[in-house]
Scaffold this motif. Sequence first.
Motif, PDB file in Angstrom:
ATOM      1  N   TYR A  60       1.654  32.246   1.771  1.00  0.00           N
ATOM      2  CA  TYR A  60       0.877  31.428   1.364  1.00  0.00           C
ATOM      3  C   TYR A  60      -0.471  31.133   1.894  1.00  0.00           C
ATOM      4  O   TYR A  60      -1.346  30.895   1.247  1.00  0.00           O
ATOM      5  N   SER A 169       3.224  32.215  -5.545  1.00  0.00           N
ATOM      6  CA  SER A 169       2.906  30.743  -5.268  1.00  0.00           C
ATOM      7  C   SER A 169       4.171  29.998  -4.911  1.00  0.00           C
ATOM      8  O   SER A 169       5.333  30.176  -5.661  1.00  0.00           O
ATOM      9  N   ASP A 170       4.029  28.928  -4.284  1.00  0.00           N
ATOM     10  CA  ASP A 170       5.169  27.744  -4.092  1.00  0.00           C
ATOM     11  C   ASP A 170       4.870  26.437  -5.100  1.00  0.00           C
ATOM     12  O   ASP A 170       5.649  25.783  -4.751  1.00  0.00           O
TER      13      ASP A 170
END
Length: 196
Positions: A60, A169-170
């Motif tokens: 990330y 993506s988080d």
Amino acid sequence: MNFRSGVPVGTLCIVAALFGCQPSPTKSGEEAAAKPAASLQAPYSQQYYDSLQLVMQAYYQLSDALVKADSLAANTAAASLKLHMDSLPVNTLQMDSSHLSIITGTTGSISAELAGFEGEQDLEGKRSSFQMVSDMLFDLVKNTGLKGKTVYHQYCPMAFDDKGAYWLSDKPDILNPYFGNKMLHCGETKDTLSYQ
């Protein structure tokens, strides 16, 4: 071609580029794909998942550096990601040998791609390398899970001359690592993996 027939064609090209990343009005199928039906299982050791979480944090950071078009920060994040990937304890995974061989091959391929990342001279080359890492990392997460986490599989249809590219993506917000500020919010979430 005279000027009058060229203007509408040029206008169409500009309009297509501007609206190429706009979500379509009929999203029922896409929304269903983006929302997980239920939490998925992450059945392996906590040691493995703690290490995989470090891998994902470095990934990330790499994505964020590419969003900001920061080549130096991207190199640092890629080196950190390679370090965590190399120390991922795949030997703790309780699975059959053929499946473990696939996982080991995937982690080795990710590490090899990251080894050449810093050598890429421009952001386009780094983003191309990032795309390959993203695809392989998504396969790894799908095969092993990521306990207690949600991963958003996001897609930009205009990346790499309209060939399209995925990233992870988080968070559900779109921050495009392939275009950065040029088209920061271009893209959509194609899949959501949520693990318990």
